[in-house]
Design a protein around this motif. Sequence first.
Motif, PDB file in Angstrom:
ATOM      1  N   ARG A 165      21.468 115.911 -26.570  1.00  0.00           N
ATOM      2  CA  ARG A 165      22.745 116.787 -26.559  1.00  0.00           C
ATOM      3  C   ARG A 165      21.572 117.617 -26.800  1.00  0.00           C
ATOM      4  NH1 ARG A 165      24.508 112.941 -31.168  1.00  0.00           N
ATOM      5  NH2 ARG A 165      23.387 114.548 -32.466  1.00  0.00           N
ATOM      6  N   THR A 166      20.717 118.333 -26.655  1.00  0.00           N
ATOM      7  CA  THR A 166      20.030 119.784 -26.943  1.00  0.00           C
ATOM      8  C   THR A 166      20.243 119.896 -25.130  1.00  0.00           C
ATOM      9  OG1 THR A 166      18.180 118.886 -27.585  1.00  0.00           O
ATOM     10  CG2 THR A 166      19.148 119.566 -29.418  1.00  0.00           C
ATOM     11  N   GLN A 167      19.618 118.875 -24.583  1.00  0.00           N
ATOM     12  CA  GLN A 167      18.772 118.837 -23.152  1.00  0.00           C
ATOM     13  C   GLN A 167      20.233 118.889 -22.420  1.00  0.00           C
ATOM     14  OE1 GLN A 167      15.938 118.589 -21.838  1.00  0.00           O
ATOM     15  NE2 GLN A 167      15.319 118.963 -23.120  1.00  0.00           N
ATOM     16  N   LEU A 168      21.079 118.574 -22.791  1.00  0.00           N
ATOM     17  CA  LEU A 168      22.947 118.934 -22.160  1.00  0.00           C
ATOM     18  C   LEU A 168      23.053 119.971 -22.592  1.00  0.00           C
ATOM     19  CD1 LEU A 168      24.751 117.769 -20.348  1.00  0.00           C
ATOM     20  CD2 LEU A 168      26.003 116.975 -22.618  1.00  0.00           C
ATOM     21  N   ALA A 169      22.693 120.776 -23.825  1.00  0.00           N
ATOM     22  CA  ALA A 169      23.493 121.962 -24.427  1.00  0.00           C
ATOM     23  C   ALA A 169      22.661 123.049 -23.337  1.00  0.00           C
ATOM     24  CB  ALA A 169      23.027 122.336 -25.440  1.00  0.00           C
ATOM     25  N   ALA A 170      21.325 122.424 -22.793  1.00  0.00           N
ATOM     26  CA  ALA A 170      20.625 123.862 -21.696  1.00  0.00           C
ATOM     27  C   ALA A 170      20.321 123.751 -20.748  1.00  0.00           C
ATOM     28  CB  ALA A 170      18.972 122.750 -22.671  1.00  0.00           C
ATOM     29  N   ILE A 171      21.632 122.938 -20.346  1.00  0.00           N
ATOM     30  CA  ILE A 171      21.693 122.440 -18.948  1.00  0.00           C
ATOM     31  C   ILE A 171      23.109 123.330 -19.083  1.00  0.00           C
ATOM     32  CG2 ILE A 171      21.826 121.595 -16.657  1.00  0.00           C
ATOM     33  CD1 ILE A 171      20.510 119.743 -17.611  1.00  0.00           C
ATOM     34  N   THR A 172      23.704 124.309 -19.235  1.00  0.00           N
ATOM     35  CA  THR A 172      24.477 125.005 -19.258  1.00  0.00           C
ATOM     36  C   THR A 172      25.742 125.982 -17.629  1.00  0.00           C
ATOM     37  OG1 THR A 172      23.748 127.309 -19.384  1.00  0.00           O
ATOM     38  CG2 THR A 172      24.160 125.538 -21.698  1.00  0.00           C
TER      39      THR A 172
ATOM     40  N   GLU B 206      13.169 121.895 -10.764  1.00  0.00           N
ATOM     41  CA  GLU B 206      13.637 121.822 -13.112  1.00  0.00           C
ATOM     42  C   GLU B 206      14.963 120.873 -13.396  1.00  0.00           C
ATOM     43  OE1 GLU B 206      12.378 124.663 -11.139  1.00  0.00           O
ATOM     44  OE2 GLU B 206      10.298 124.444 -11.924  1.00  0.00           O
ATOM     45  N   VAL B 207      15.670 122.159 -12.490  1.00  0.00           N
ATOM     46  CA  VAL B 207      17.171 121.789 -13.143  1.00  0.00           C
ATOM     47  C   VAL B 207      17.244 119.623 -13.175  1.00  0.00           C
ATOM     48  CG1 VAL B 207      19.665 121.179 -12.658  1.00  0.00           C
ATOM     49  CG2 VAL B 207      18.247 123.572 -12.186  1.00  0.00           C
ATOM     50  N   ILE B 208      16.370 118.929 -11.875  1.00  0.00           N
ATOM     51  CA  ILE B 208      16.858 117.120 -11.557  1.00  0.00           C
ATOM     52  C   ILE B 208      16.064 116.915 -12.509  1.00  0.00           C
ATOM     53  CG2 ILE B 208      15.907 115.910  -9.844  1.00  0.00           C
ATOM     54  CD1 ILE B 208      16.598 117.860  -7.516  1.00  0.00           C
TER      55      ILE B 208
ATOM     56  N   CYS C  51      17.690 114.172 -15.539  1.00  0.00           N
ATOM     57  CA  CYS C  51      17.237 112.958 -15.321  1.00  0.00           C
ATOM     58  C   CYS C  51      16.679 112.501 -16.546  1.00  0.00           C
ATOM     59  CB  CYS C  51      15.865 113.006 -14.220  1.00  0.00           C
ATOM     60  SG  CYS C  51      16.369 112.779 -12.532  1.00  0.00           S
ATOM     61  N   LEU C  52      15.713 113.899 -17.458  1.00  0.00           N
ATOM     62  CA  LEU C  52      15.952 113.607 -18.941  1.00  0.00           C
ATOM     63  C   LEU C  52      16.386 113.116 -19.264  1.00  0.00           C
ATOM     64  CD1 LEU C  52      12.818 113.632 -20.490  1.00  0.00           C
ATOM     65  CD2 LEU C  52      13.502 115.901 -20.653  1.00  0.00           C
ATOM     66  N   HIS C  53      17.675 113.694 -19.545  1.00  0.00           N
ATOM     67  CA  HIS C  53      18.707 114.110 -20.379  1.00  0.00           C
ATOM     68  C   HIS C  53      19.265 112.703 -19.954  1.00  0.00           C
ATOM     69  CE1 HIS C  53      22.452 113.820 -22.195  1.00  0.00           C
ATOM     70  NE2 HIS C  53      23.213 114.121 -20.948  1.00  0.00           N
TER      71      HIS C  53
ATOM     72  N   ALA D 172      19.550 110.301  -1.597  1.00  0.00           N
ATOM     73  CA  ALA D 172      20.245 111.307  -1.219  1.00  0.00           C
ATOM     74  C   ALA D 172      19.942 112.538  -1.416  1.00  0.00           C
ATOM     75  CB  ALA D 172      21.836 111.035  -2.394  1.00  0.00           C
ATOM     76  N   VAL D 173      18.578 112.877  -2.737  1.00  0.00           N
ATOM     77  CA  VAL D 173      18.170 113.942  -2.914  1.00  0.00           C
ATOM     78  C   VAL D 173      17.657 114.581  -1.361  1.00  0.00           C
ATOM     79  CG1 VAL D 173      16.658 115.543  -4.786  1.00  0.00           C
ATOM     80  CG2 VAL D 173      18.703 113.735  -5.420  1.00  0.00           C
ATOM     81  N   ALA D 174      16.960 113.626  -0.715  1.00  0.00           N
ATOM     82  CA  ALA D 174      15.698 114.289  -0.059  1.00  0.00           C
ATOM     83  C   ALA D 174      17.143 114.694   1.298  1.00  0.00           C
ATOM     84  CB  ALA D 174      14.935 112.567   0.320  1.00  0.00           C
ATOM     85  N   ILE D 175      17.596 114.088   1.304  1.00  0.00           N
ATOM     86  CA  ILE D 175      18.487 114.831   2.560  1.00  0.00           C
ATOM     87  C   ILE D 175      19.384 115.650   2.312  1.00  0.00           C
ATOM     88  CG2 ILE D 175      18.531 112.974   4.354  1.00  0.00           C
ATOM     89  CD1 ILE D 175      20.944 112.010   2.736  1.00  0.00           C
TER      90      ILE D 175
END
Length: 178
Positions: free
Chosen positions: A75-82, A90-92, A96-98, A138-141
């Motif tokens: 939940r805190t990881q999700l909240a951090a990505i506001t 870093e966002v990816i 992924c960590l979440h 998908a991320v690579a292209i």
Amino acid sequence: MLPTGLQRHPQSGTYYLRRRIPTDVLVCYPGKKEITFSLRTKDYRTAVERHRAEEARLTSEWEEKRQRQAERYARTQLAAITHIDALTPEVIDAICLHAESASLAGDEARRENGHYTLDEIEEYQTGYTEANRILKGAVAIGDYELLRGPLVQRMIRTGVAAFELVNIHAGASVCAGF
């Protein structure tokens, strides 16, 4: 020789359970490093039976605490990505960590309840490998549209109420909670 964690009081002869609290759940027991309590018996056989039962109870309690910690962390990881302005490494990593922690927490709960069969495990591994291959491609292209559906689903499941479409890399967009 007594089982590990089973101790007998030298004067009274009463048996006690004594266990070190695992490092990862120490935060749930402020000021403590171990748990000690009486098994309320002087009989060796009764003490061993109670010891086993209490060991199982403690193990279960600690697993529940680990589960709650994992959920809280997710939940805190999700909240951090506001707000996502760009799909940076870093966002990816944060997304992924979440996703990984939420997946592992759900998987651990299901495994503890004994609901996995060998066929399901094999199917899960195959699906996970294929999903990773597709997402990495998908991320690579730069095909971020492929990520929109899984992100929306993840945010709905985790209780994020609002969404915002953010432009990323020349008009591609991804859905982010705030």
